[in-house]
Design an enzyme around this catalytic site. Structure first.
Site, PDB file in Angstrom:
ATOM      1  N   HIS A 180      20.693  -1.859  33.143  1.00 61.75           N
ATOM      2  CA  HIS A 180      21.478  -2.820  33.649  1.00 61.75           C
ATOM      3  C   HIS A 180      22.792  -2.586  34.286  1.00 61.75           C
ATOM      4  CE1 HIS A 180      24.375  -3.327  30.582  1.00 61.75           C
ATOM      5  NE2 HIS A 180      23.280  -3.071  29.434  1.00 61.75           N
TER       6      HIS A 180
ATOM      7  N   GLU B  89      18.198  -3.993  23.574  1.00 61.16           N
ATOM      8  CA  GLU B  89      19.005  -2.976  22.937  1.00 61.16           C
ATOM      9  C   GLU B  89      18.980  -2.890  21.595  1.00 61.16           C
ATOM     10  OE1 GLU B  89      20.426  -0.098  23.031  1.00 61.16           O
ATOM     11  OE2 GLU B  89      21.694  -0.147  24.456  1.00 61.16           O
TER      12      GLU B  89
END
Length: 199
Positions: A11, A83
């Site tokens: 990202h 994550e």
């Protein structure tokens, strides 16, 4: 033999990335620079014909996937691509962690793989969920081109799994910057690194 092209995309930048604050499972948006990074990556890889786009469900990943592949791209979100969860360290700056958790911090610096951060996810469980999920994606998409938009720790885990002796030994050997693409081509079960940290 059918090949699978796997595009691993981290990202774009968030304010927390910029300032050194840990936000593993914390949901944060891209900052303006991160949005520009994603749009720049879109321009660089617009020649890619992607058959499927998978993404972590966290906002910063979905926003990146949308900016890179367009508003109309069908994005499949998968919580296995999130994550690492840093537990009590979530939302803290590295200097603050060192001050409030001096013993655990020093242990983590020397033996991060086995050090358990209070309230955090187990590192081995984290890498297992990420690797298992992506391997299943690859198996389910023979002959296709697949993008996975995720996070730095997830992509490091995958690259270490595919190209190093173990995830633990290879995890820190890969510097994965915001809004970069790493491409892995699978010839059967053989992974070939085509591009790394491309922007």
């Amino acid at each position: 033999m059918s090949t699978v092209s796997l595009y691993l995309i981290r990202h774009g930048e968030t304010e927390q990335n910029k300032t050194g604050v840990l936000v593993g499972s914390t949901d944060t948006s891209l900052n303006d620079h991160g949005r520009r990074q994603a749009l720049s990556l879109r321009e660089r890889i617009n020649a890619l014909q992607v058959d499927a786009v998978y993404s972590s469900p966290l906002v910063r990943a979905v926003e990146t996937a949308t900016l890179v592949f367009g508003d109309n791209a069908p994005i499949i979100t998968d919580s296995s691509l999130q994550e690492f969860h840093f537990g009590e360290w979530e939302g803290m700056h590295f200097s603050e962690i060192a001050r409030q958790y001096p013993e655990i911090w020093q242990t983590w610096l020397t033996d991060w793989e086995k050090t358990r951060i209070p309230g955090s996810e187990n590192f081995f469980a984290f890498t297992h969920r990420v690797v298992s999920s992506v391997e299943e994606i690859v198996r389910s998409q023979p002959g296709r081109r697949v993008a996975v938009v995720s996070h730095g720790g997830c992509i490091r885990s995958l690259l270490a799994h595919f190209f190093c002796e173990s995830v633990g030994k290879g995890y820190w050997r890969f510097k994965v910057d915001n809004a970069t693409l790493s491409e892995v081509e699978f010839m059967g079960e053989l992974p070939i690194l085509v591009r790394f940290n491309y922007r």
